[in-house]
Design an enzyme around this catalytic site. Structure first.
Site, PDB file in Angstrom:
ATOM      1  N   HIS A 185      -6.260  62.452 -53.693  1.00 58.23           N
ATOM      2  CA  HIS A 185      -5.757  61.989 -52.386  1.00 58.23           C
ATOM      3  C   HIS A 185      -4.883  63.034 -51.713  1.00 58.23           C
ATOM      4  O   HIS A 185      -4.114  63.731 -52.362  1.00 58.23           O
ATOM      5  CB  HIS A 185      -5.071  60.631 -52.480  1.00 58.23           C
ATOM      6  CG  HIS A 185      -3.802  60.567 -53.290  1.00 58.23           C
ATOM      7  ND1 HIS A 185      -2.563  60.834 -52.752  1.00 58.23           N
ATOM      8  CD2 HIS A 185      -3.571  60.243 -54.585  1.00 58.23           C
ATOM      9  CE1 HIS A 185      -1.628  60.668 -53.694  1.00 58.23           C
ATOM     10  NE2 HIS A 185      -2.212  60.318 -54.817  1.00 58.23           N
TER      11      HIS A 185
ATOM     12  N   GLU B 288      -3.493  56.676 -50.270  1.00 61.83           N
ATOM     13  CA  GLU B 288      -3.560  56.159 -51.636  1.00 61.83           C
ATOM     14  C   GLU B 288      -2.241  55.518 -52.016  1.00 61.83           C
ATOM     15  O   GLU B 288      -2.191  54.484 -52.679  1.00 61.83           O
ATOM     16  CB  GLU B 288      -3.876  57.294 -52.633  1.00 61.83           C
ATOM     17  CG  GLU B 288      -4.041  56.844 -54.083  1.00 61.83           C
ATOM     18  CD  GLU B 288      -2.752  56.724 -54.890  1.00 61.83           C
ATOM     19  OE1 GLU B 288      -2.783  56.134 -55.966  1.00 61.83           O
ATOM     20  OE2 GLU B 288      -1.697  57.216 -54.424  1.00 61.83           O
TER      21      GLU B 288
END
Ligand SMILES: *[C@@H]1O[C@H](CO)[C@@H](O)[C@H](O)[C@H]1NC(C)=O
Ligand SMILES: *[C@@H]1O[C@H](CO)[C@@H](O)[C@H](O)[C@H]1NC(C)=O
Ligand SMILES: *[C@@H]1O[C@H](CO)[C@@H](O)[C@H](O)[C@H]1NC(C)=O
Ligand SMILES: *[C@@H]1O[C@H](CO)[C@@H](O)[C@H](O)[C@H]1NC(C)=O
Ligand SMILES: *[C@@H]1O[C@H](CO)[C@@H](O)[C@H](O)[C@H]1NC(C)=O
Ligand SMILES: [Zn+2]
Length: 473
Positions: A291, A337
């Protein structure tokens, strides 16, 4: 990394029934014995050596580190909903195009926007002491004049229940012991809700870390409908311990907490996708990912710059060697995330129609220190194949295949029956820096990133190039 989920064994079968049918068909077509598959994998020995040579000793040496340093030194941390994250996505989108990868594009998603603003916590009694704090993600703020209240120190949710009658109107301080991340993070996630249920006006948690040099460690927290939303922040291990000692002496502690934290409407963001399109089965996918967003402190270099950049590096290495696997190798750099896999969940919603064509999902979000192997979730047959694939990394002595392959951004796929892999390294060290001002390039080691990238490239390439998808049963 936001959560660690270790137990979804029970769910896998239920959820995978629908998706499983097509794969069952793949399985039936296969007449190959395990010995034949072993032989097929052994033929990748030279490719694996070429990847290792290029990544660890050759021209690509230190590239993922250097690329990451350039991004995080230029942009800094990349909080969900922030201008920084938007800029980082723009730069990465261009960089992946410049790297001559296929099908480079952005996929729009909606993500949370929270800002901490100014914040402070000052102990007024028994003595003046300004504390290092970090508001927890999604926390509300205090009134401008702050909240000034007496402290109740507890060490567990059980103790809070027993002492519920003492909590009203107070600031609850949790001095919970660090067991491991997945156990202890409950205090960060639910601390405010549990404190509010017994009438507290704010809560402070001891940072979720096994080690501290007076470092607060932030992260997401969650309110519950029907429970008052009280401001919440993390404090250092040192301050939590001290207040615990003071309280045990019967000393009255008073804190003034000021937080400007605020939640804004969701904003538009993007998952970034880039591929090496498969030459024989382009519809079939091996997904590698990390991420791009981070918390708003430090540089987000370790969490998860490292995972994002070794994932990019895997495709770069394969591109450099002029390799093109049979199926598509897809890089995804997730957004948001840290707020609970927000970007990846929207990706899943969009792409799950093709779930039967996902051979393997991979995520690196637990550090890119020197790896010892992979964690893997999948059927016994798939695991046996992954062990053979990992034996190609014998030249690096990185051959372990443990259980519990997982990651906040790939768990939905794994729960729906797709085999999943994550990188194993030193998690204990990872949590020294996690979500703190200390998450900077200084924690990263170029040589370790080279090795992690080599592992990631060998595994993703070989699984993408084998004649058959990984079996799900
Ligand atoms: C890669 O980084 C290591 C560690 O900092 C350094 O010793 C080495 O010289 C670097 N390699 C190149 C090619 O710059
Ligand atoms: C964390 O600790 C709990 C409680 O001791 C234990 O049940 C769990 O297996 C541990 N998790 C990991 C990943 O070690
Ligand atoms: C699903 O896969 C097909 C090819 O099999 C592709 O044309 C389509 O775009 C994919 N859908 C999504 C949402 O990725
Ligand atoms: C999966 O890929 C195969 C070809 O490899 C294709 O025939 C099939 O339509 C794809 N399935 C989906 C759901 O896109
Ligand atoms: C290989 O790695 C294992 C851990 O995965 C370690 O115990 C062992 O000492 C290593 N061997 C060498 C020769 O480095
Ligand atoms: Zn992360």
């Amino acid at each position: 990394m936001k959560f660690l989920i270790f137990t979804f064994v029970g769910v896998v079968h239920l959820l995978s029934l629908g998706a499983g049918k097509a794969i069952y068909r793949h399985d039936m077509v296969s007449q190959r014995t395990f010995q034949e598959i072993q032989k097929e994998i052994a033929r990748y020995g030279d490719v694996a050596k070429a990847i290792i040579q290029l990544a660890v000793y050759g021209n690509a040496q230190n590239r993922s580190y250097d690329r990451l340093a350039l991004l995080v030194d230029t942009i800094g941390p990349r909080l969900s909903g922030s201008k920084n994250l938007e800029m980082a996505i723009g730069i990465m989108h261009q960089s992946l195009k410049d790297n001559d990868l296929d099908n480079v594009h952005l996929e729009p998603v909606k993500i949370p926007h929270w800002e901490r603003g100014e914040e402070s916590a000052v102990m007024l009694k028994p003595r003046i002491h300004t504390m290092a704090i970090l508001g927890l993600g999604s926390s509300t703020g205090t009134p401008p004049e702050g909240i000034t209240a007496e402290v109740l120190v507890v060490h567990s949710f059980d103790e809070l229940k027993i002492r519920a009658s003492e909590a009203k109107g107070k600031i609850v301080v949790y001095n919970q012991a660090y067991v491991n991340y997945s156990t202890t993070v409950k205090y960060r996630i639910q601390g405010a809700v549990e404190a509010a249920k017994v009438g507290a006006v704010a809560s402070l948690i001891r940072s979720v870390t096994p080690f501290s040099i007076y470092s607060p460690h932030t992260g997401i927290q969650k309110y519950e409908d029907g429970v008052p939303k009280i401001p919440t922040a993390c404090i250092t291990v040192e301050d939590a311990n001290m207040m615990s000692r003071m309280a045990s002496r019967g000393v009255k502690i008073v804190i003034q907490l000021k937080m400007e934290a605020k939640n804004y409407p969701d904003t538009e963001s993007f998952n970034i996708v880039a591929e090496i399109t498969g030459i024989k089965y382009p519809e079939q996918i091996v997904l590698v990912s990390g991420h791009l967003d981070s918390w708003d402190v430090g540089q987000g270099a370790m969490d998860d710059g490292g995972g994002a950049f070794i994932s990019w590096e895997a495709l770069s290495l394969i591109r450099d060697l002029g390799l093109r696997p049979k199926r598509t190798l897809r890089l995804v750099l997730w957004t948001a995330e840290e707020q609970g896999g927000i970007g990846s969940f929207q990706y899943y919603q969009l792409h799950k129609v093709n779930i039967s064509n996902y051979s393997l999902v991979m995520e690196s979000d637990a550090g890119t220190f020197l790896p010892t192997g992979l964690q893997f979730t999948g059927s016994p047959k798939a695991r046996a194949i992954m062990k053979e694939v990992m034996s190609l990394l014998q030249p690096l002595n990185i051959t372990q295949v443990l259980s519990h392959g997982q990651g906040e951004d790939i768990n939905v796929w794994i729960q729906a029956g797709v085999p999943g892999a994550s990188l194993i390294d030193n998690l204990y060290k990872y949590f020294f820096f996690h979500h703190s001002h200390g998450d900077t390039m200084t924690v990263m080691d170029p040589k370790q990133m080279n090795v992690a990238a080599a592992v990631w490239a060998v595994v993703s390439y070989v699984v993408a190039d084998m004649e058959e998808m990984l079996p799900r049963f």
